[in-house]
Each structure stands twice: as C-alpha cells, then as structure tokens.
Design a protein around this motif. Structure first.
Motif, PDB file in Angstrom:
ATOM      1  N   SER A 160      -0.613  -6.915   2.258  1.00  0.00           N
ATOM      2  CA  SER A 160      -1.268  -5.609   2.309  1.00  0.00           C
ATOM      3  C   SER A 160      -2.582  -5.702   3.067  1.00  0.00           C
ATOM      4  N   PRO A 161      -2.863  -4.682   3.864  1.00  0.00           N
ATOM      5  CA  PRO A 161      -4.172  -4.666   4.521  1.00  0.00           C
ATOM      6  C   PRO A 161      -5.259  -4.479   3.475  1.00  0.00           C
ATOM      7  N   THR A 162      -6.441  -4.924   3.785  1.00  0.00           N
ATOM      8  CA  THR A 162      -7.542  -4.752   2.842  1.00  0.00           C
ATOM      9  C   THR A 162      -8.578  -3.817   3.449  1.00  0.00           C
ATOM     10  N   VAL A 163      -9.605  -3.546   2.695  1.00  0.00           N
ATOM     11  CA  VAL A 163     -10.631  -2.598   3.121  1.00  0.00           C
ATOM     12  C   VAL A 163     -12.000  -3.242   2.989  1.00  0.00           C
ATOM     13  N   ALA A 164     -12.957  -2.691   3.691  1.00  0.00           N
ATOM     14  CA  ALA A 164     -14.338  -3.171   3.591  1.00  0.00           C
ATOM     15  C   ALA A 164     -15.261  -1.969   3.744  1.00  0.00           C
ATOM     16  N   PHE A 165     -15.468  -1.262   2.648  1.00  0.00           N
ATOM     17  CA  PHE A 165     -16.347  -0.100   2.675  1.00  0.00           C
ATOM     18  C   PHE A 165     -17.761  -0.526   2.358  1.00  0.00           C
ATOM     19  N   PRO A 166     -18.756   0.169   2.912  1.00  0.00           N
ATOM     20  CA  PRO A 166     -20.136  -0.223   2.650  1.00  0.00           C
ATOM     21  C   PRO A 166     -20.663   0.287   1.318  1.00  0.00           C
ATOM     22  N   TRP A 167     -19.951   1.193   0.636  1.00  0.00           N
ATOM     23  CA  TRP A 167     -20.538   1.732  -0.580  1.00  0.00           C
ATOM     24  C   TRP A 167     -20.350   0.820  -1.770  1.00  0.00           C
ATOM     25  N   LEU A 168     -21.177   1.053  -2.769  1.00  0.00           N
ATOM     26  CA  LEU A 168     -21.205   0.197  -3.954  1.00  0.00           C
ATOM     27  C   LEU A 168     -19.863   0.195  -4.676  1.00  0.00           C
ATOM     28  N   ASN A 169     -19.330   1.384  -4.970  1.00  0.00           N
ATOM     29  CA  ASN A 169     -18.043   1.454  -5.667  1.00  0.00           C
ATOM     30  C   ASN A 169     -16.922   1.458  -4.644  1.00  0.00           C
ATOM     31  N   SER A 170     -16.517   0.273  -4.256  1.00  0.00           N
ATOM     32  CA  SER A 170     -15.459   0.158  -3.244  1.00  0.00           C
ATOM     33  C   SER A 170     -14.131  -0.258  -3.857  1.00  0.00           C
ATOM     34  N   ASN A 171     -13.961  -0.055  -5.162  1.00  0.00           N
ATOM     35  CA  ASN A 171     -12.711  -0.428  -5.813  1.00  0.00           C
ATOM     36  C   ASN A 171     -11.534   0.250  -5.128  1.00  0.00           C
ATOM     37  N   THR A 172     -10.658  -0.550  -4.545  1.00  0.00           N
ATOM     38  CA  THR A 172      -9.515  -0.010  -3.816  1.00  0.00           C
ATOM     39  C   THR A 172      -8.278  -0.845  -4.105  1.00  0.00           C
ATOM     40  N   LEU A 173      -7.182  -0.155  -4.388  1.00  0.00           N
ATOM     41  CA  LEU A 173      -5.889  -0.810  -4.571  1.00  0.00           C
ATOM     42  C   LEU A 173      -4.985  -0.363  -3.436  1.00  0.00           C
ATOM     43  N   VAL A 174      -4.493  -1.325  -2.658  1.00  0.00           N
ATOM     44  CA  VAL A 174      -3.604  -1.043  -1.531  1.00  0.00           C
ATOM     45  C   VAL A 174      -2.238  -1.627  -1.856  1.00  0.00           C
ATOM     46  N   ALA A 175      -1.197  -0.828  -1.657  1.00  0.00           N
ATOM     47  CA  ALA A 175       0.171  -1.298  -1.898  1.00  0.00           C
ATOM     48  C   ALA A 175       1.001  -1.095  -0.636  1.00  0.00           C
ATOM     49  N   THR A 176       1.824  -2.081  -0.318  1.00  0.00           N
ATOM     50  CA  THR A 176       2.756  -1.974   0.796  1.00  0.00           C
ATOM     51  C   THR A 176       4.101  -2.544   0.350  1.00  0.00           C
ATOM     52  N   THR A 177       5.153  -2.172   1.055  1.00  0.00           N
ATOM     53  CA  THR A 177       6.487  -2.706   0.774  1.00  0.00           C
ATOM     54  C   THR A 177       7.086  -3.208   2.077  1.00  0.00           C
ATOM     55  N   TYR A 178       7.590  -4.432   2.029  1.00  0.00           N
ATOM     56  CA  TYR A 178       8.256  -5.016   3.196  1.00  0.00           C
ATOM     57  C   TYR A 178       9.439  -5.830   2.709  1.00  0.00           C
ATOM     58  N   HIS A 179      10.601  -5.593   3.272  1.00  0.00           N
ATOM     59  CA  HIS A 179      11.844  -6.281   2.875  1.00  0.00           C
ATOM     60  C   HIS A 179      12.051  -6.208   1.370  1.00  0.00           C
ATOM     61  N   GLN A 180      11.939  -5.002   0.814  1.00  0.00           N
ATOM     62  CA  GLN A 180      12.192  -4.740  -0.600  1.00  0.00           C
ATOM     63  C   GLN A 180      11.216  -5.454  -1.545  1.00  0.00           C
ATOM     64  N   GLN A 181      10.082  -5.909  -1.036  1.00  0.00           N
ATOM     65  CA  GLN A 181       9.102  -6.600  -1.880  1.00  0.00           C
ATOM     66  C   GLN A 181       7.742  -5.906  -1.751  1.00  0.00           C
ATOM     67  N   MET A 182       7.168  -5.549  -2.901  1.00  0.00           N
ATOM     68  CA  MET A 182       5.865  -4.892  -2.892  1.00  0.00           C
ATOM     69  C   MET A 182       4.752  -5.919  -2.917  1.00  0.00           C
ATOM     70  N   ASP A 183       3.675  -5.585  -2.213  1.00  0.00           N
ATOM     71  CA  ASP A 183       2.485  -6.420  -2.188  1.00  0.00           C
ATOM     72  C   ASP A 183       1.305  -5.533  -2.560  1.00  0.00           C
ATOM     73  N   PHE A 184       0.421  -6.058  -3.402  1.00  0.00           N
ATOM     74  CA  PHE A 184      -0.760  -5.321  -3.832  1.00  0.00           C
ATOM     75  C   PHE A 184      -2.009  -6.100  -3.453  1.00  0.00           C
ATOM     76  N   ALA A 185      -3.029  -5.368  -3.048  1.00  0.00           N
ATOM     77  CA  ALA A 185      -4.338  -5.978  -2.808  1.00  0.00           C
ATOM     78  C   ALA A 185      -5.368  -5.125  -3.551  1.00  0.00           C
ATOM     79  N   PHE A 186      -6.154  -5.763  -4.403  1.00  0.00           N
ATOM     80  CA  PHE A 186      -7.224  -5.071  -5.115  1.00  0.00           C
ATOM     81  C   PHE A 186      -8.544  -5.605  -4.573  1.00  0.00           C
ATOM     82  N   VAL A 187      -9.358  -4.705  -4.009  1.00  0.00           N
ATOM     83  CA  VAL A 187     -10.593  -5.102  -3.359  1.00  0.00           C
ATOM     84  C   VAL A 187     -11.754  -4.368  -4.017  1.00  0.00           C
TER      85      VAL A 187
END
Length: 120
Positions: A69-96
């Motif tokens: 999963s791609p990630t994020v880089a926001f400048p603000w203090l509360n940058s809690n972000t959950l990104v989900a992607t699916t590739y070949h029937q498999q989910m990937d999560f990134a919590f930043v």
C-alpha cells in the motif's frame, strides 16, 4: 478510456489560474504548515481504500511479486491514516501516523487489535 477521460479533464482545467494560485501560496506555505503541525484537526483517522490495483502480474521480463500500500506524509499533527489496497486477491494495509500525536506504543496496540479483529 483513461486517455479520453484525462484529455477531457485537461481541456476543462484552467492551468494558468492553478499555477497563479500555487505561486501566490509560496509566501504563506511555512505558516500554513506550522498551523497544521500544531492543530489536532477535526478527525481521528483518514481512511483511504485504493481498491483493487489492476496491474498485470507479468510484463515482458518482469514479474510482480508484491505491491505494498502507498503511504502518506502529511505535515499536520493528526496524520493518522489507514490505506488499504488489494492485489492478486490479497489485501494490504498501511497505518501511518505522527509520533508526536500518536506514540509508537499506542500505534502498536492499535495494529495488534486490528490484526486480532481481522483474524477472528
């Protein structure tokens, strides 16, 4: 279809106006980032489901084994972000997050709870 869609959007775009606005933001950019870094914002977490990534598993001499999963880089203090992607029937999560807002120990607890919920 993608090219047609992009071409239509580009035709409607006011590029000069967008560039002018962007250029006029330079003097206030540092103040905006400073404000964002000091504000907790009005949300707990941003959810971003990128959906199914439709990339061929093989292309010429290349073979795709994994897409993370791609990630994020926001400048603000509360940058809690959950990104989900699916590739070949498999989910990937990134919590930043920003450790100044969410300490690493708390983030690990959230990760462990999320994994427990997913496998139960």
């Amino acid at each position: 279809m993608i090219k047609k869609d992009l071409s239509e959007k580009i035709e409607k775009m006011e590029a000069r106006e967008l560039l002018w606005m962007g250029e006029n933001m330079h003097p206030v950019a540092e103040r905006m980032i400073s404000l964002l870094k000091s504000s907790k914002g009005g949300h707990d977490v941003t959810l971003s489901n990128m959906g199914k990534i439709d990339i061929p598993g093989e292309y010429k001499n290349f073979k795709v084994e994994t897409i993370y999963s791609p990630t994020v880089a926001f400048p603000w203090l509360n940058s809690n972000t959950l990104v989900a992607t699916t590739y070949h029937q498999q989910m990937d999560f990134a919590f930043v997050s920003n450790e100044n807002f969410l300490p690493k120990e708390e983030a690990i607890k959230i990760k462990e709870k999320a994994i427990a919920l997913l496998i139960s």
